[in-house]
Design an enzyme around this catalytic site. Structure first.
Site, short mmCIF file in Angstrom:
data_model
loop_
_atom_site.label_atom_id
_atom_site.label_comp_id
_atom_site.label_asym_id
_atom_site.label_seq_id
_atom_site.Cartn_x
_atom_site.Cartn_y
_atom_site.Cartn_z
N CYS A 182 0.81 -1.23 0.00
CA CYS A 182 0.00 0.00 0.00
C CYS A 182 0.83 1.28 0.00
O CYS A 182 0.40 2.29 -0.53
CB CYS A 182 -1.01 -0.01 1.14
SG CYS A 182 -0.30 -0.19 2.78
N CYS A 211 -3.42 -2.80 -1.22
CA CYS A 211 -2.39 -3.75 -0.81
C CYS A 211 -2.14 -4.85 -1.84
O CYS A 211 -1.84 -5.99 -1.48
CB CYS A 211 -2.75 -4.34 0.55
SG CYS A 211 -3.02 -3.07 1.81
N LYS A 227 -6.24 -9.17 11.05
CA LYS A 227 -6.12 -7.72 10.89
C LYS A 227 -7.47 -7.16 10.46
O LYS A 227 -8.03 -7.58 9.46
CB LYS A 227 -5.05 -7.42 9.83
CG LYS A 227 -4.88 -5.93 9.55
CD LYS A 227 -3.73 -5.67 8.59
CE LYS A 227 -3.60 -4.20 8.27
NZ LYS A 227 -2.54 -3.94 7.29
N ARG A 231 -10.52 -0.87 2.53
CA ARG A 231 -9.85 -2.18 2.55
C ARG A 231 -10.78 -3.30 3.02
O ARG A 231 -10.33 -4.36 3.43
CB ARG A 231 -8.62 -2.12 3.46
CG ARG A 231 -7.59 -1.07 3.08
CD ARG A 231 -6.20 -1.47 3.55
NE ARG A 231 -5.30 -0.35 3.75
CZ ARG A 231 -4.76 0.38 2.78
NH1 ARG A 231 -5.06 0.14 1.52
NH2 ARG A 231 -3.93 1.37 3.08
N GLU A 271 -9.05 -17.24 10.39
CA GLU A 271 -7.88 -16.59 9.77
C GLU A 271 -6.58 -17.13 10.38
O GLU A 271 -5.63 -17.45 9.66
CB GLU A 271 -7.93 -15.08 10.01
CG GLU A 271 -8.81 -14.30 9.05
CD GLU A 271 -8.18 -14.14 7.67
OE1 GLU A 271 -7.04 -14.61 7.48
OE2 GLU A 271 -8.83 -13.56 6.80
N LYS A 301 -4.35 -7.27 15.13
CA LYS A 301 -4.20 -5.83 14.90
C LYS A 301 -5.53 -5.20 14.54
O LYS A 301 -6.25 -5.77 13.73
CB LYS A 301 -3.23 -5.65 13.73
CG LYS A 301 -3.00 -4.23 13.34
CD LYS A 301 -2.06 -4.19 12.19
CE LYS A 301 -2.00 -2.77 11.69
NZ LYS A 301 -1.28 -2.67 10.45
N SER A 324 -1.42 3.14 15.31
CA SER A 324 -1.24 4.59 15.32
C SER A 324 -2.37 5.34 16.01
O SER A 324 -2.13 6.28 16.77
CB SER A 324 -1.06 5.09 13.90
OG SER A 324 -2.16 4.72 13.08
N TYR A 354 4.50 2.19 19.07
CA TYR A 354 5.20 3.47 18.91
C TYR A 354 5.67 4.00 20.27
O TYR A 354 6.45 4.93 20.33
CB TYR A 354 4.28 4.49 18.22
CG TYR A 354 3.78 3.97 16.90
CD1 TYR A 354 4.62 3.93 15.78
CD2 TYR A 354 2.50 3.44 16.76
CE1 TYR A 354 4.19 3.40 14.59
CE2 TYR A 354 2.06 2.91 15.57
CZ TYR A 354 2.90 2.88 14.48
OH TYR A 354 2.49 2.34 13.29
C1 PBG Z 1 -0.35 -1.98 5.82
C2 PBG Z 1 -0.24 -1.57 7.23
C3 PBG Z 1 -1.07 -0.68 7.93
C4 PBG Z 1 -0.58 -0.60 9.22
C5 PBG Z 1 0.53 -1.44 9.30
N1 PBG Z 1 0.71 -2.05 8.06
C6 PBG Z 1 -2.17 0.18 7.50
C7 PBG Z 1 -3.33 -0.27 6.80
O1 PBG Z 1 -3.69 -1.45 6.74
O2 PBG Z 1 -3.95 0.64 6.27
C8 PBG Z 1 -1.17 0.24 10.31
C9 PBG Z 1 -0.31 0.53 11.46
C10 PBG Z 1 -0.80 1.59 12.35
O3 PBG Z 1 -1.91 2.15 12.22
O4 PBG Z 1 -0.04 1.93 13.27
N2 PBG Z 1 0.90 -2.03 5.19
#
Ligand code: PBG
Length: 321
Positions: free
Chosen positions: A118, A126, A191, A213, A229, A244, A270, A309
């Site tokens: 992505c 992705c 995820k 997504r 999954e 996640k 994040s 983080y």
């Molecule tokens: C996709 C990916 C994402 C995150 C880690 N790997 C974003 C998404 O799926 O849009 C998110 C990590 C975060 O929000 O800290 N490569």
């Protein structure tokens, strides 16, 4: 009378009966590495987190190593994007350069790469797009090319995050056929399609230009599907299973812990970071205590590994004790 308070009386008895502990050994620190020079850009929605170019990243890495954080998870931000994300398998791409640089300069630091497209595709999805949707099976060979390229650069572990069906089997086979049988896979197995990724998409410049997504990431309503999954990834040979985001999905972390004999990781994403930082900056919560309590809840839920983080801050708090 049953008196549960007897074992809470002093700090020392609390220490003796404490069930879960957060340690520096649990932490993986994500890093955003941008192609170019002299880059050190603050990410506004993630205070304290920056995008670095390779010529500015050493002080960040020095700090990570000095704090004894075991591992970093790399995200690459390339200078050119295209429809397939072909920079992901360029042996001289930003991720490959970053892996070579870090392994050479900090050989003991464990380096993990995010395996996805992505940040590298012009449309921000992705994988390869056909008929306005990501084409699962057409994307798999590109995932194989990408991991082989990361492996040749010297990566310690790969972490595929694209949620393509069959990606773990594809990666295991690709690595095994090229002599990289010892590189483990940490799968973003469960995820969710989450609004908590908002700040990351600014940080990594990876927001989709159309749609969302939801045809590949999971529906936040579903719990049983998480086990399905994880089962597929377990069978396909994932070494570590990840959930996640983390905080809104502690039930899923516990499900995986109870059902799989594999280390379980979670990604404190994040948006989870941004919420705590924003409330703390306003003086509405005690940022340090909320950080420690949130991460501890992930351990209690069953996570063995936490990608966060907050890693540097947590390590500083823990090393003071
Ligand atoms: C996709 C990916 C994402 C995150 C880690 N790997 C974003 C998404 O799926 O849009 C998110 C990590 C975060 O929000 O800290 N490569």
């Amino acid at each position: 009378m049953n008196r549960t308070r007897r074992l809470r009386k002093t700090e020392n008895i609390r220490r003796l009966v404490r069930e879960n502990k957060l340690t520096i050994d649990d932490l993986i620190y994500p890093l955003f590495i941008e192609e170019g020079e002299n880059i050190e850009t603050e990410i506004v929605s993630m205070p304290g987190i920056k995008r670095f170019s390779l010529d500015t990243i050493s002080k960040e890495l020095d700090e990570v190593v000095a704090l004894d954080i075991p591992a970093v998870l790399l995200f690459g931000i390339p200078s050119k994007k295209d429809a397939t994300g072909s920079e992901t398998w360029n042996d001289d791409g930003i991720m490959q350069q970053a892996v070579r640089f870090i392994k050479k300069s900090y050989p003991s630091l464990y380096v993990i790469t995010d395996v996805c497209f992505c940040e590298y595709t012009s449309h921000g999805h992705c994988g390869i797009i056909h008929d306005n949707d990501v084409d699962n099976d057409a994307t798999l060979p590109n995932i194989a090319k990408q991991v082989i390229s990361h492996a040749k650069a010297g990566v310690d572990m790969v972490a595929p995050s694209g949620m393509m069906d069959g990606m773990i089997a594809t990666i295991r086979e690709a690595l095994d056929n090229t002599g990289f049988t010892n590189i483990p896979i940490m799968s973003y197995a469960v995820k969710y399609s989450s609004a908590f990724y908002g700040p990351f998409r600014d940080a990594a410049d990876s927001a989709p230009t159309f749609g969302d997504r939801r045809t590949y990431q999971m529906d936040p309503s579903n719990r049983d599907e998480g086990l399905r999954e994880a089962t597929f990834d377990d069978q396909e040979g994932a070494d570590i299973l990840m959930v996640k985001p983390a905080l809104s999905y502690l039930d899923i972390i516990r499900d995986l812990k109870n059902n799989f004999d594999r280390p379980i990781a979670c990604y404190n994403v994040s948006g989870e970071y941004a919420m705590i930082k924003a409330a703390a900056a306003n003086g509405w919560i005690d940022g340090e205590r909320v950080m420690m309590e949130s991460l501890l809840s992930m351990k209690r839920a069953g996570a063995d590994i936490i990608i966060t983080y907050f890693a540097k801050e947590v390590a500083k708090v823990l090393s003071k004790k």
